[in-house]
Motif scaffolding. Structure first.
Motif, PDB file in Angstrom:
ATOM      1  N   ALA A  26      37.811  73.337  66.085  1.00  0.00           N
ATOM      2  CA  ALA A  26      36.605  73.823  66.784  1.00  0.00           C
ATOM      3  C   ALA A  26      35.462  74.041  65.816  1.00  0.00           C
ATOM      4  N   HIS A  27      35.747  74.630  64.665  1.00  0.00           N
ATOM      5  CA  HIS A  27      34.699  74.870  63.668  1.00  0.00           C
ATOM      6  C   HIS A  27      34.141  73.561  63.120  1.00  0.00           C
ATOM      7  N   LYS A  28      35.000  72.618  62.820  1.00  0.00           N
ATOM      8  CA  LYS A  28      34.543  71.336  62.287  1.00  0.00           C
ATOM      9  C   LYS A  28      33.578  70.656  63.259  1.00  0.00           C
ATOM     10  N   ILE A  29      33.927  70.689  64.532  1.00  0.00           N
ATOM     11  CA  ILE A  29      33.076  70.043  65.538  1.00  0.00           C
ATOM     12  C   ILE A  29      31.771  70.809  65.717  1.00  0.00           C
ATOM     13  N   PHE A  30      31.851  72.117  65.851  1.00  0.00           N
ATOM     14  CA  PHE A  30      30.633  72.904  66.054  1.00  0.00           C
ATOM     15  C   PHE A  30      29.694  72.800  64.856  1.00  0.00           C
ATOM     16  N   ASP A  31      30.233  72.857  63.653  1.00  0.00           N
ATOM     17  CA  ASP A  31      29.392  72.750  62.456  1.00  0.00           C
ATOM     18  C   ASP A  31      28.608  71.446  62.447  1.00  0.00           C
ATOM     19  N   ALA A  32      29.221  70.393  62.983  1.00  0.00           N
ATOM     20  CA  ALA A  32      28.569  69.079  62.972  1.00  0.00           C
ATOM     21  C   ALA A  32      27.492  68.947  64.040  1.00  0.00           C
ATOM     22  N   VAL A  33      27.574  69.717  65.122  1.00  0.00           N
ATOM     23  CA  VAL A  33      26.650  69.504  66.244  1.00  0.00           C
ATOM     24  C   VAL A  33      25.741  70.693  66.519  1.00  0.00           C
ATOM     25  N   GLN A  34      25.899  71.798  65.797  1.00  0.00           N
ATOM     26  CA  GLN A  34      25.139  72.996  66.157  1.00  0.00           C
ATOM     27  C   GLN A  34      23.627  72.810  66.031  1.00  0.00           C
ATOM     28  N   THR A  35      23.165  72.031  65.049  1.00  0.00           N
ATOM     29  CA  THR A  35      21.729  71.802  64.916  1.00  0.00           C
ATOM     30  C   THR A  35      21.196  71.023  66.120  1.00  0.00           C
ATOM     31  N   LEU A  36      21.951  70.027  66.558  1.00  0.00           N
ATOM     32  CA  LEU A  36      21.541  69.246  67.732  1.00  0.00           C
ATOM     33  C   LEU A  36      21.458  70.130  68.968  1.00  0.00           C
ATOM     34  N   ILE A  37      22.422  71.019  69.118  1.00  0.00           N
ATOM     35  CA  ILE A  37      22.425  71.924  70.261  1.00  0.00           C
ATOM     36  C   ILE A  37      21.205  72.843  70.223  1.00  0.00           C
ATOM     37  N   SER A  38      20.896  73.357  69.042  1.00  0.00           N
ATOM     38  CA  SER A  38      19.752  74.253  68.897  1.00  0.00           C
ATOM     39  C   SER A  38      18.436  73.542  69.216  1.00  0.00           C
ATOM     40  N   VAL A  39      18.278  72.329  68.693  1.00  0.00           N
ATOM     41  CA  VAL A  39      17.064  71.558  68.945  1.00  0.00           C
ATOM     42  C   VAL A  39      16.944  71.228  70.424  1.00  0.00           C
ATOM     43  N   ASN A  40      18.061  70.813  71.031  1.00  0.00           N
ATOM     44  CA  ASN A  40      18.024  70.491  72.460  1.00  0.00           C
ATOM     45  C   ASN A  40      17.703  71.700  73.312  1.00  0.00           C
ATOM     46  N   SER A  41      18.164  72.866  72.881  1.00  0.00           N
ATOM     47  CA  SER A  41      17.865  74.104  73.613  1.00  0.00           C
ATOM     48  C   SER A  41      16.387  74.427  73.539  1.00  0.00           C
ATOM     49  N   CYS A  42      15.784  74.197  72.375  1.00  0.00           N
ATOM     50  CA  CYS A  42      14.347  74.431  72.224  1.00  0.00           C
ATOM     51  C   CYS A  42      13.540  73.494  73.133  1.00  0.00           C
ATOM     52  N   ILE A  43      13.982  72.243  73.216  1.00  0.00           N
ATOM     53  CA  ILE A  43      13.305  71.281  74.087  1.00  0.00           C
ATOM     54  C   ILE A  43      13.436  71.713  75.542  1.00  0.00           C
ATOM     55  N   ILE A  84      32.988  64.414  67.854  1.00  0.00           N
ATOM     56  CA  ILE A  84      31.617  64.652  67.379  1.00  0.00           C
ATOM     57  C   ILE A  84      30.691  63.535  67.865  1.00  0.00           C
ATOM     58  N   ASP A  85      31.166  62.298  67.791  1.00  0.00           N
ATOM     59  CA  ASP A  85      30.359  61.169  68.273  1.00  0.00           C
ATOM     60  C   ASP A  85      30.086  61.310  69.778  1.00  0.00           C
ATOM     61  N   GLN A  86      31.109  61.683  70.531  1.00  0.00           N
ATOM     62  CA  GLN A  86      30.932  61.884  71.966  1.00  0.00           C
ATOM     63  C   GLN A  86      29.866  62.940  72.252  1.00  0.00           C
ATOM     64  N   ILE A  87      30.000  64.087  71.585  1.00  0.00           N
ATOM     65  CA  ILE A  87      29.082  65.202  71.831  1.00  0.00           C
ATOM     66  C   ILE A  87      27.666  64.851  71.411  1.00  0.00           C
ATOM     67  N   THR A  88      27.524  64.183  70.283  1.00  0.00           N
ATOM     68  CA  THR A  88      26.193  63.790  69.800  1.00  0.00           C
ATOM     69  C   THR A  88      25.485  62.917  70.839  1.00  0.00           C
ATOM     70  N   GLU A  89      26.206  61.955  71.383  1.00  0.00           N
ATOM     71  CA  GLU A  89      25.619  61.064  72.389  1.00  0.00           C
ATOM     72  C   GLU A  89      25.291  61.828  73.673  1.00  0.00           C
ATOM     73  N   LEU A  90      26.169  62.725  74.084  1.00  0.00           N
ATOM     74  CA  LEU A  90      25.945  63.491  75.314  1.00  0.00           C
ATOM     75  C   LEU A  90      24.737  64.412  75.192  1.00  0.00           C
ATOM     76  N   ILE A  91      24.571  65.026  74.031  1.00  0.00           N
ATOM     77  CA  ILE A  91      23.413  65.894  73.820  1.00  0.00           C
ATOM     78  C   ILE A  91      22.124  65.070  73.891  1.00  0.00           C
ATOM     79  N   ALA A  92      22.153  63.874  73.300  1.00  0.00           N
ATOM     80  CA  ALA A  92      20.982  62.992  73.368  1.00  0.00           C
ATOM     81  C   ALA A  92      20.672  62.597  74.806  1.00  0.00           C
ATOM     82  N   GLU A  93      21.706  62.564  75.648  1.00  0.00           N
ATOM     83  CA  GLU A  93      21.535  62.212  77.067  1.00  0.00           C
ATOM     84  C   GLU A  93      21.104  63.416  77.905  1.00  0.00           C
TER      85      GLU A  93
END
Length: 294
Positions: free
Chosen positions: A274-291, A249-258
């Protein structure tokens, strides 16, 4: 839908599964897919024939079912290390007949006992063959920490550029545990003129034996932070699983910010992780997609 089109307006989130071994209960993979489909990933890739290449027909069937039964785009892996051109054409024809549009073209693992025996010495040879004879979307592998057989980063990027020039539309990276390698690789790939989308391959590490095997196979460096996690929790299966999830989750969070193009999660057929990881990062993915769309 061809996966390369997904990157135009969103941060892609995809999953990888593997088929059951020949003597395993096939219902288990479908239970896993049922659970993974709740994530609504952009696509699910299926490795080619766990337990041996002869099991590859299961890859085609599972990839077809992912699309037709679960309504999720699929990618079928195809290693070419032992294939003759006629065999490759037969497999590709079957994939086409089953409605599969996306192929991850790979050489396959080479060992002393498994030198190439077919007509394709490199993945680029298979990519060129597919591009010349079919209309598949082609995905290729890339290596943030340099391919184990490469003479160095410059040589590795040269051959990766060649794979893209041969027809690869989209790239998925080998696993890595230090994001600095991926970010540096992505920057150098851009300078080298490699303009295909690059997904970061993330493998949640849940047991010490697993990561030791992958390090030996792929030459992945273990960061000190990760080594401390292994050493602290290696004798507690649940704690190590949860620590591995947190690290991913930490890896993905940083990569999305990059601004990563996408995340490809190696699920190891574990829907809980897979669910645990996706649940933690799905909002970041959605926001990044909007950007990305703005």
């Amino acid at each position: 839908m061809k996966t390369a089109e997904l990157f135009e307006q969103k941060t892609v989130f995809s999953l990888e599964v593997f088929p059951p071994k020949p003597d395993a209960d096939e219902s288990v993979i479908y239970q896993t897919l049922e659970e993974l489909s709740d994530i609504q990933p952009d696509f699910i890739s299926v490795t080619y024939g766990a337990g041996g290449g002869k099991n590859g027909c299961k890859t085609i069937q599972i990839a077809s079912d992912i699309q037709n039964r679960y309504g999720v785009e699929s990618v079928a892996h195809l290693p070419c290390i032992d294939l003759k051109r006629e065999q490759a054409a037969e497999i590709l024809d079957s994939m086409q007949e089953n409605g599969i549009e996306n192929i991850l073209a790979l050489r396959g693992d080479r060992t002393d006992a498994n030198a190439p025996k077919g007509d394709f010495e490199h993945a680029s040879d298979l990519i060129k063959f597919i591009k010349e004879n079919y209309d598949f979307n082609i995905i290729a592998a890339c290596y943030p920490e340099v391919h184990p057989e490469s003479t160095g980063a410059v040589d590795d990027l040269k051959w990766l550029r060649y794979k893209v020039d041969c027809g690869a539309d989209h790239l998925i990276s080998q696993l890595f545990l230090d994001n600095r390698y991926f970010c540096d690789f992505r920057e150098k790939a851009c300078i080298a003129g490699i303009n295909a989308p690059i997904e970061a391959g993330i493998m949640p590490v849940t047991n010490k034996r697993q990561i030791e095997r992958m390090v030996k196979l792929c030459g992945v460096e273990l960061p000190k932070k990760f080594v401390r996690v292994l050493e602290k929790y290696e004798h507690n299966e649940t704690a190590l699983r949860d620590a591995g999830i947190a690290y991913a989750i930490d890896q993905i969070t940083e990569l999305i910010a990059e601004g990563v193009d996408g995340i490809h999660l190696y699920t190891m057929n574990n829907s809980y992780i897979a669910h645990k990881i996706f649940d933690a990062v799905q909002t970041l993915i959605s926001v990044n997609s909007c950007i990305r769309r703005a």
